[in-house]
Design an enzyme around this catalytic site. Structure first.
Site, PDB file in Angstrom:
ATOM      1  N   HIS A   1       4.661   5.388   6.756  1.00  0.00           N
ATOM      2  CA  HIS A   1       3.811   5.604   7.935  1.00  0.00           C
ATOM      3  C   HIS A   1       3.725   7.084   8.301  1.00  0.00           C
ATOM      4  O   HIS A   1       2.635   7.642   8.461  1.00  0.00           O
ATOM      5  CB  HIS A   1       4.340   4.800   9.122  1.00  0.00           C
ATOM      6  CG  HIS A   1       4.403   3.330   8.862  1.00  0.00           C
ATOM      7  ND1 HIS A   1       5.054   2.446   9.702  1.00  0.00           N
ATOM      8  CD2 HIS A   1       3.897   2.580   7.848  1.00  0.00           C
ATOM      9  CE1 HIS A   1       4.944   1.220   9.216  1.00  0.00           C
ATOM     10  NE2 HIS A   1       4.253   1.275   8.088  1.00  0.00           N
TER      11      HIS A   1
ATOM     12  N   THR B   1       4.923  -0.362  18.888  1.00  0.00           N
ATOM     13  CA  THR B   1       4.343   0.528  17.881  1.00  0.00           C
ATOM     14  C   THR B   1       3.076  -0.084  17.297  1.00  0.00           C
ATOM     15  O   THR B   1       2.109   0.622  17.000  1.00  0.00           O
ATOM     16  CB  THR B   1       5.360   0.821  16.767  1.00  0.00           C
ATOM     17  OG1 THR B   1       6.609   1.183  17.352  1.00  0.00           O
ATOM     18  CG2 THR B   1       4.895   1.959  15.885  1.00  0.00           C
TER      19      THR B   1
ATOM     20  N   HIS C   1       7.235  -6.456  10.918  1.00  0.00           N
ATOM     21  CA  HIS C   1       8.608  -6.091  11.253  1.00  0.00           C
ATOM     22  C   HIS C   1       9.014  -6.663  12.618  1.00  0.00           C
ATOM     23  O   HIS C   1      10.158  -7.080  12.808  1.00  0.00           O
ATOM     24  CB  HIS C   1       8.765  -4.568  11.239  1.00  0.00           C
ATOM     25  CG  HIS C   1       8.501  -3.961   9.891  1.00  0.00           C
ATOM     26  ND1 HIS C   1       8.230  -2.621   9.705  1.00  0.00           N
ATOM     27  CD2 HIS C   1       8.449  -4.512   8.646  1.00  0.00           C
ATOM     28  CE1 HIS C   1       8.044  -2.376   8.423  1.00  0.00           C
ATOM     29  NE2 HIS C   1       8.164  -3.518   7.762  1.00  0.00           N
TER      30      HIS C   1
ATOM     31  N   GLU D   1       7.214   8.472  13.934  1.00  0.00           N
ATOM     32  CA  GLU D   1       7.445   7.840  12.624  1.00  0.00           C
ATOM     33  C   GLU D   1       8.302   8.736  11.725  1.00  0.00           C
ATOM     34  O   GLU D   1       9.139   8.248  10.967  1.00  0.00           O
ATOM     35  CB  GLU D   1       6.104   7.553  11.941  1.00  0.00           C
ATOM     36  CG  GLU D   1       5.218   6.543  12.648  1.00  0.00           C
ATOM     37  CD  GLU D   1       5.672   5.096  12.456  1.00  0.00           C
ATOM     38  OE1 GLU D   1       6.670   4.866  11.748  1.00  0.00           O
ATOM     39  OE2 GLU D   1       5.028   4.196  13.018  1.00  0.00           O
TER      40      GLU D   1
ATOM     41  N   GLU E   1       8.998  -2.570  17.757  1.00  0.00           N
ATOM     42  CA  GLU E   1       8.034  -2.777  16.672  1.00  0.00           C
ATOM     43  C   GLU E   1       6.704  -3.284  17.233  1.00  0.00           C
ATOM     44  O   GLU E   1       5.633  -2.902  16.747  1.00  0.00           O
ATOM     45  CB  GLU E   1       8.584  -3.786  15.656  1.00  0.00           C
ATOM     46  CG  GLU E   1       9.798  -3.303  14.869  1.00  0.00           C
ATOM     47  CD  GLU E   1       9.448  -2.342  13.746  1.00  0.00           C
ATOM     48  OE1 GLU E   1       8.313  -1.828  13.700  1.00  0.00           O
ATOM     49  OE2 GLU E   1      10.328  -2.099  12.892  1.00  0.00           O
TER      50      GLU E   1
ATOM     51  N   ASP F   1       1.984  -3.482   9.330  1.00  0.00           N
ATOM     52  CA  ASP F   1       3.402  -3.396   8.950  1.00  0.00           C
ATOM     53  C   ASP F   1       4.294  -3.589  10.162  1.00  0.00           C
ATOM     54  O   ASP F   1       5.294  -4.308  10.124  1.00  0.00           O
ATOM     55  CB  ASP F   1       3.709  -2.023   8.335  1.00  0.00           C
ATOM     56  CG  ASP F   1       3.203  -1.874   6.906  1.00  0.00           C
ATOM     57  OD1 ASP F   1       2.698  -2.857   6.341  1.00  0.00           O
ATOM     58  OD2 ASP F   1       3.326  -0.755   6.363  1.00  0.00           O
ATOM     59  N   GLU F   2       3.932  -2.922  11.256  1.00  0.00           N
ATOM     60  CA  GLU F   2       4.752  -2.990  12.468  1.00  0.00           C
ATOM     61  C   GLU F   2       4.814  -4.434  13.006  1.00  0.00           C
ATOM     62  O   GLU F   2       5.860  -4.884  13.478  1.00  0.00           O
ATOM     63  CB  GLU F   2       4.207  -2.052  13.549  1.00  0.00           C
ATOM     64  CG  GLU F   2       4.053  -0.604  13.129  1.00  0.00           C
ATOM     65  CD  GLU F   2       5.364   0.128  12.896  1.00  0.00           C
ATOM     66  OE1 GLU F   2       6.429  -0.513  12.917  1.00  0.00           O
ATOM     67  OE2 GLU F   2       5.315   1.354  12.694  1.00  0.00           O
TER      68      GLU F   2
ATOM     69  N   TRP G   1       0.831  -1.208   0.000  1.00  0.00           N
ATOM     70  CA  TRP G   1       0.000   0.000   0.000  1.00  0.00           C
ATOM     71  C   TRP G   1       0.869   1.263   0.000  1.00  0.00           C
ATOM     72  O   TRP G   1       1.999   1.249   0.460  1.00  0.00           O
ATOM     73  CB  TRP G   1      -0.943   0.016   1.202  1.00  0.00           C
ATOM     74  CG  TRP G   1      -0.269   0.125   2.541  1.00  0.00           C
ATOM     75  CD1 TRP G   1       0.180  -0.891   3.330  1.00  0.00           C
ATOM     76  CD2 TRP G   1       0.042   1.351   3.249  1.00  0.00           C
ATOM     77  NE1 TRP G   1       0.755  -0.393   4.484  1.00  0.00           N
ATOM     78  CE2 TRP G   1       0.681   0.970   4.464  1.00  0.00           C
ATOM     79  CE3 TRP G   1      -0.160   2.694   2.991  1.00  0.00           C
ATOM     80  CZ2 TRP G   1       1.107   1.903   5.412  1.00  0.00           C
ATOM     81  CZ3 TRP G   1       0.279   3.631   3.932  1.00  0.00           C
ATOM     82  CH2 TRP G   1       0.900   3.232   5.120  1.00  0.00           C
TER      83      TRP G   1
ATOM     84  N   GLU H   1       8.831   1.637   6.361  1.00  0.00           N
ATOM     85  CA  GLU H   1       8.488   2.500   7.495  1.00  0.00           C
ATOM     86  C   GLU H   1       8.228   3.941   7.057  1.00  0.00           C
ATOM     87  O   GLU H   1       7.424   4.648   7.669  1.00  0.00           O
ATOM     88  CB  GLU H   1       9.618   2.465   8.524  1.00  0.00           C
ATOM     89  CG  GLU H   1       9.738   1.160   9.291  1.00  0.00           C
ATOM     90  CD  GLU H   1       8.714   1.053  10.406  1.00  0.00           C
ATOM     91  OE1 GLU H   1       8.232   2.094  10.880  1.00  0.00           O
ATOM     92  OE2 GLU H   1       8.399  -0.084  10.803  1.00  0.00           O
TER      93      GLU H   1
END
Length: 333
Positions: free
Chosen positions: A118, A171, A204, A78, A168, A200-201, A33, A115
């Protein structure tokens, strides 16, 4: 062999698997995305863009003051990504220069590229919302990057991977909770935005946790000592130097943390929950081949969550909101 050389040897040994780990945990650029997927399309020739902006601003009225403080703080954290990338690139075993850089350097660059989206999407949303003071936010972001940070890991890859595994997941918790609050207030766009960031976090988090798992298999005692060191000194949040215009370094971080705790976005209990999850993920209680010092470190870690839960239960959070320059009380018309 010195600890530094041993760690470098382990990083070189594990490097052969980095490409496979990137394929497992990172998403190709053409498939992932992008911020524009969640924001009004400014290229449209009709009034659709302005209608969407009006909708964003209208829905923003229903979100409380403390929510905006947390969203701004998350965004600024971020946006300080250049600090995190430069820190990781300086870790032992990670190289971005010699012979075009190694696999670890490639990982850091691609992780950074994911990252980066974000802060980008949150920044644009905040700008369109009309609820925040963007110039003050921009100044805080610049201060945070200029002030740098010291997370207590030195250039040690073991300590750094403990830190990133923890951070991560922290977050993820924060963005996921913000997404839930936005959804409960009927703000579907912002909820989806924060939810996908949290996804995403989590990916990771799983990646860095696997790095640690792999180190445990080849150097269990020193990996245990690194985990012990990081938890004994406590995990420092990446925005711990946060400050507003005219403030001292770190002066805004405590109030931002209090706000996050007050609305349940990230609490002291979450901190201990994450520690417990890492202990379980890395199967700390069953690691074999430890020396005497590492055995003592393991004992400390296994007992730490229950001690910290008791402390977290006694913490008192201020009930009144701190007045940030980022979010001045808006006069909504």
């Amino acid at each position: 062999m010195s600890l530094k050389n041993k760690r470098l040897e382990v990083m070189q040994f594990l490097e052969k698997d980095v490409d496979a780990l990137m394929e497992k945990y990172l998403i190709p650029i053409d498939s992932i995305w992008q911020p524009s997927d969640f924001l009004p399309n400014s290229e449209t020739t009709d009034d659709a863009f302005f209608e969407e902006v009006r909708e964003i601003r209208e829905l923003a009225k229903d979100l409380p003051y403390d929510f905006w403080v947390v969203l701004v703080g998350d965004m600024i954290t971020e946006e300080a990504l250049p600090t995190y990338e430069s820190w990781l690139m300086d870790v032992e075993g990670i190289d971005q220069v010699e012979n075009g850089g190694n696999g670890w350097g490639k990982w850091v660059r691609q992780w950074t590229s994911e990252e980066n989206r974000h802060g980008d999407v949150l920044n644009k949303y905040l700008y369109l919302s009309g609820r925040v003071n963007m110039k003050e936010i921009e100044r805080t972001t610049q201060h945070l990057i200029a002030d740098g940070f010291d997370i207590g890991t030195d250039r040690d890859p073991y300590k750094n991977f403990v830190y990133t595994s923890f951070q991560e997941l922290a977050t993820y918790v924060s963005h996921n909770r913000v997404a839930k609050i936005a959804k409960d207030k009927g703000n579907k766009r912002l909820s989806k935005m924060c939810k996908i960031i949290s996804g995403d976090e989590m990916r990771h988090h799983h990646a860095y946790s696997e790095f640690v798992e792999r180190i445990f298999t080849v150097d269990p005692s020193q990996m245990m000592m690194a985990f012990h060191y990081m938890m004994k000194q406590k995990i420092t949040m990446p925005a711990h130097f946060l400050r507003e215009t005219g403030g001292k370094i770190g002066s805004a971080f405590e109030e931002f943390s209090n706000t996050a705790q007050r609305i349940g976005v990230y609490t002291s209990t979450d901190y201990v929950d994450i520690l417990q999850k890492l202990i379980e993920r890395w199967d700390i209680g069953n690691i074999t081949g430890l020396n005497d010092e590492a055995e003592k470190a393991r004992d400390y870690l296994m007992k730490l969550p229950s001690r910290m839960y008791r402390l977290s239960e006694r913490m008192k959070i201020p009930e009144n909101s701190f007045q940030f320059k980022w979010v001045e009380p808006a006069i909504i018309k």
